[in-house]
Motif scaffolding. Structure first.
Motif, PDB file in Angstrom:
ATOM      1  N   ASP A 154      -0.080   5.250   0.901  1.00 27.73           N
ATOM      2  CA  ASP A 154      -1.136   6.142   1.373  1.00 27.73           C
ATOM      3  C   ASP A 154      -0.604   7.563   1.495  1.00 27.73           C
ATOM      4  N   SER A 212      -8.167   6.551  -5.282  1.00 25.03           N
ATOM      5  CA  SER A 212      -7.557   5.231  -5.111  1.00 25.03           C
ATOM      6  C   SER A 212      -7.256   4.629  -6.469  1.00 25.03           C
ATOM      7  N   SER A 257      -3.732   5.171  -2.301  1.00 30.62           N
ATOM      8  CA  SER A 257      -4.945   5.826  -1.842  1.00 30.62           C
ATOM      9  C   SER A 257      -4.631   7.153  -1.176  1.00 30.62           C
ATOM     10  N   ASN A 273       0.834  -1.208   0.000  1.00 30.04           N
ATOM     11  CA  ASN A 273       0.000   0.000   0.000  1.00 30.04           C
ATOM     12  C   ASN A 273       0.863   1.250   0.000  1.00 30.04           C
ATOM     13  N   LYS A 282      -2.203  -1.022  -3.695  1.00 29.92           N
ATOM     14  CA  LYS A 282      -3.176   0.057  -3.695  1.00 29.92           C
ATOM     15  C   LYS A 282      -2.494   1.387  -3.399  1.00 29.92           C
TER      16      LYS A 282
END
Length: 848
Positions: free
Chosen positions: A454, A547, A519, A452, A517
């Motif tokens: 972020d 996202s 995001s 991920n 991902k």
């Protein structure tokens, strides 16, 4: 008989005592004599108070107040380099006290034993000493040859000896040396070497060092023991705040003088254990703590880049190394090569990395500007695992966190900036990011895997001045060298240009990237201020959610899904749902875009050339697919209460060979309430040079408006259908009315009979639109003079074709003046032209 032996023993004892006593008493004089003569040959001398005494009773040499001086040295005068200053008493080496105690009788057992070797208070300038030694006359070749033979003959005997030194002590010593023009000072508080043993089959020692290197404390406590390739090494190292400024000259040279200053404090402490066996070497490094503090790096040049770093460190690091080879095999290159050693090496480590307060600035001396290029409050990687095994590497980190990132922020006003800032937005940095978190990182030589990424609380700003410069980048980027408007770049015609062949090679070292991902945890605010247009534009666009998942370069045909929502202004909302193939060899994008309550008046400055809107609100639902550069889709537009900024009258005299303004077409499509509803197909080729996107909203409105207006114009020009062409240009985003070409007969300069209808409608249009002026151009071709397309035209042939084109234009103008009474000032002739294309036809063209 016993009395005789007793007397002999007494005599021998008395002689021994007298002889050794004499050696002890006269050794300082003897040493002084021979050592003085030896040093005199090398332009050196001993101090008068120097004393070297040998005590044969205990095999000890005791040195006091030893000073070696350089005679008659010459140094350059700083004020006058040619003038020399003579110094007769330059101290080269100073030893206040030294004791050497050895055992001569153990030589019979092939043991060289120095029981004690103590030096206290040594002081010397190493650079001066080495320079003096290098300046001494070289030995004659015959002496070198004899020394080499002697060394070879004694090699076998020396290799059978063992060297032992129970104690070597080196205390209160000061060593000075020059390093690239900077004086370095090493002050030994204590250097102790104990239980040293060096033999053909065994080596061992204990070492304890405490010193100050340019006032920085360095301590080393080590011990090693090795017998026939089996043993261990242990040491503790502690380095405290070594100043990089004292090594500035060396660092400058090693970087090619790219920097003018490097400073900072380096600290390191660690413990290491190395075990040697018959089959392997293993090592473990524990408690690794590295700190680089107060780092300053300044670059040379007109634009000086300066890096400031509060601290950067590795904490509680551990490294384990295993090499399945013995010491003997590594030292024998016939058995193991360097490649095999690295291939068999296994390394495992765990580190904690942290960096605080990084600031990179750019100072432009000419413009008087200081700007932040990058500011990073904290970079934290709390758990880094590194594995190297079998020639393969793997780096893993559970978390990487960056806090408070700032890109391109103005610290001082730009001296060259003459224009006042329109709003406070101009003072914002290019980008501010509160936090960036990257989770579960795995890096190998072939791939990068991230679970991920972020982002949290992003702020960005762009301020564009009247001259087109971006405030945030004005002092950072050098001015671009762009050609003037009058500069034309020569281009080849489509017929002569050969298609470029691009050879694609398979990349054997493919690097794969996977991101689970990406995001946005919090909103993104993008502030825009543009005074290069009139009226000026200011707005804040907010992205409330974003996202992308997943991104996988190893699967180029897999989809990545994008979801984004936000506000275009205080009331207008937008959503984007898309699927893309980011790593496919062919473009693929499938997107659904919804926009509600978009105020069209806010973008008047950017679309005023095609649309002058005073008020209006746009709602749109757009769906499209881009597949291999082909776009297909549909846009539903609802424009509420649209009002034009100014009334534009429809002037029929200006419709020939000119663009139809969108606001003219728009006024034809409004209903009684001033609303417009359109359903627009979106299709075309992205590679087409006519496919222009001048704002997505304006593009859809313009295309729909032009499509609806085309029918009106076709009816308006029905009387001139043979000479007027109405069509969509630029991917059906621009509507244009133009004259058809008049095709001529090959090789003839007269107007053909088949052109009567064209000539009659042309003259009727010219008589109907009194203010229209037309430029006539004639194109000749190779077929006019029976020249093959593959043949190159000669100068005579070019001259012949130019004359033919000129004659054709003159005949057309004469015909219109004599037969239809068209004013000659309304028909302009251009320079004769030649078209060398394969399918070119002789013709006349007409432009307004």
């Amino acid at each position: 008989m016993s009395n005789i032996y007793t007397r002999i023993i007494k005599v021998i004892l008395i002689c021994y005592l007298l002889l050794n006593g004499a050696i002890w008493a006269f050794s300082p004089l003897i040493v002084d004599k021979y050592l003085t003569d030896f040093l005199a040959n090398k332009n050196l001398q001993l101090n008068e108070t120097s004393s070297v005494r040998y005590n044969p009773f205990i095999s000890q040499i005791y040195i006091t107040d030893l000073q070696v001086l350089v005679l008659n040295t010459q140094e350059s005068n700083e004020t006058d380099p040619k003038a020399k200053v003579v110094n007769e008493d330059v101290e080269l080496i100073s030893i206040p006290t030294a004791t050497i105690e050895f055992s001569l009788f153990k030589l019979f057992a092939k043991r060289v034993v120095i029981e004690k070797f103590e030096i206290s208070g040594l002081k010397t300038d190493v650079s001066r000493t080495l320079a003096h030694i290098n300046a001494l006359p070289a030995q004659p070749d015959n002496i070198k040859s004899e020394a080499a033979k002697s060394e070879q003959s004694n090699h076998d005997w020396l290799s059978s000896l063992s060297f032992e030194m129970p104690l070597f002590s080196f205390s209160n010593a000061t060593l000075l040396f020059d390093l690239e023009g900077q004086e370095q000072v090493v002050e030994f508080s204590q250097l102790t070497l104990s239980d040293l043993l060096v033999s053909q089959h065994k080596q061992s020692a204990d070492i304890d060092i405490s010193l100050l290197f340019n006032q920085a404390l360095i301590e080393l406590d080590a011990s090693f023991g090795l017998g026939k390739g089996v043993g261990e090494l242990q040491y503790d190292l502690d380095i405290q705040e070594v100043s990089l400024g004292t090594l500035n000259s060396l660092l400058m040279k090693s970087t090619g003088n790219a920097f003018r200053n490097i400073d900072g404090l380096v600290s390191l402490n660690l413990k290491q254990e190395v075990a040697f066996s018959k089959t392997e070497i293993s090592s473990q490094i524990q408690d690794i703590n590295f700190l680089l503090a107060n780092l300053v790096v300044e670059q040379n040049g007109q634009q000086n880049v300066r890096l400031n770093l509060a601290d950067l460190g590795i904490k509680e690091g551990v490294v384990e190394i295993l090499l399945p080879h013995s010491v003997e095999s590594i030292l024998n290159p016939e058995h193991v090569s360097t490649m095999n050693v690295m291939q068999d090496l296994t390394l495992r480590s765990n580190l904690n990395f942290q960096q605080n307060d990084l600031l990179v600035t750019l100072a432009d001396n000419d413009r008087g500007a200081v700007n932040e290029l990058l500011k990073l409050t904290k970079l934290d990687i709390p758990d880094i695992d590194i594995l190297l095994e079998g020639g393969e590497s793997l780096i893993q980190a559970s978390l990487l966190e960056l806090n408070n990132i700032t890109l391109v922020n103005s610290l001082d006003d730009v001296a060259s900036q003459k224009e006042p800032q329109p709003t406070q937005q101009a003072e914002l940095p290019l980008l501010e990011l509160e936090k960036l978190t990257v989770a579960d990182i795995q890096l190998t030589k072939d791939s990068l895997h991230i679970a991920n990424i972020d982002f949290a609380k992003i702020k960005a700003a762009i301020t564009k001045l009247k001259d087109g410069q971006i405030v945030q980048l004005n002092s950072v980027l050098p001015p671009a060298n762009t050609p003037t408007n009058g500069t034309q770049v020569p281009s080849e015609s489509n017929s002569d240009k050969k298609p470029e062949v691009v050879e694609q090679k398979v990349n054997e070292n493919k690097f794969d990237i996977y991101i689970g991902k990406i995001s946005l945890e919090d909103s993104l605010h993008f502030a825009i201020s543009d005074t290069s247009v009139s009226p000026s534009y200011e707005n804040i666009i907010q992205v409330t959610s974003f996202s992308v998942e997943p991104i996988d370069s190893s699967m180029p045909n897999d989809m990545s899904k994008i979801r984004m929502t936000g506000d275009l202004d205080q009331y207008s909302k937008f959503t984007l749902d898309a699927e893309i193939k980011p790593f496919s060899s062919k473009k693929y994008i499938k997107a659904d875009i919804n926009v509600t309550e978009f105020d069209l008046s806010t973008i008047t400055a950017y679309i005023k050339e095609i649309m002058a809107i005073e008020s209006g609100q746009l709602n749109t639902v757009t769906n499209f697919i881009i597949d291999d550069d082909i776009i297909k889709g549909n846009a539903k537009l609802n424009i509420a209460r649209v009002e034009l900024a100014e009334a534009v009258e429809y002037d029929e005299s200006n419709t020939v060979d000119t663009f139809i303004p969108v606001n003219v077409a728009l006024s034809m499509l409004k209903d009684g309430k001033g609303n417009i509803e359109l359903n627009v197909p979106v299709e075309g080729s992205l590679d087409s040079p006519d496919f222009r996107l001048s704002g997505f909203m304006a593009l859809l409105i313009q295309r729909a408006t032009m499509s609806a207006t085309k029918k009106y114009l076709m009816n308006a020009f029905v009387p001139y259908a043979n000479i007027i062409q109405i069509g969509m240009q630029a991917g059906e985003f621009i509507l244009k009315v133009r004259f058809q070409d008049l095709i001529l007969e090959t090789g003839e300069d007269e107007l053909p009979k088949s052109a009567d209808v064209f000539l009659n409608q042309f003259s009727a249009l010219m008589l109907d639109k009194k203010s229209t002026q037309i430029t006539v151009c004639a194109f000749a071709t190779k077929t006019d003079i029976d020249v093959q397309n593959s043949e190159k035209l000669t100068s005579n042939q070019l001259d012949k074709l130019n004359k033919l084109s000129l004659k054709r234009m003159k005949n057309f103008k004469d015909y219109m003046i004599e037969n239809h009474e068209i004013d000659s000032a309304r028909l302009l002739l251009c320079a004769p032209k030649i078209d060398t294309a394969v399918d070119a036809k002789p013709r006349l063209t007409f432009t307004n």
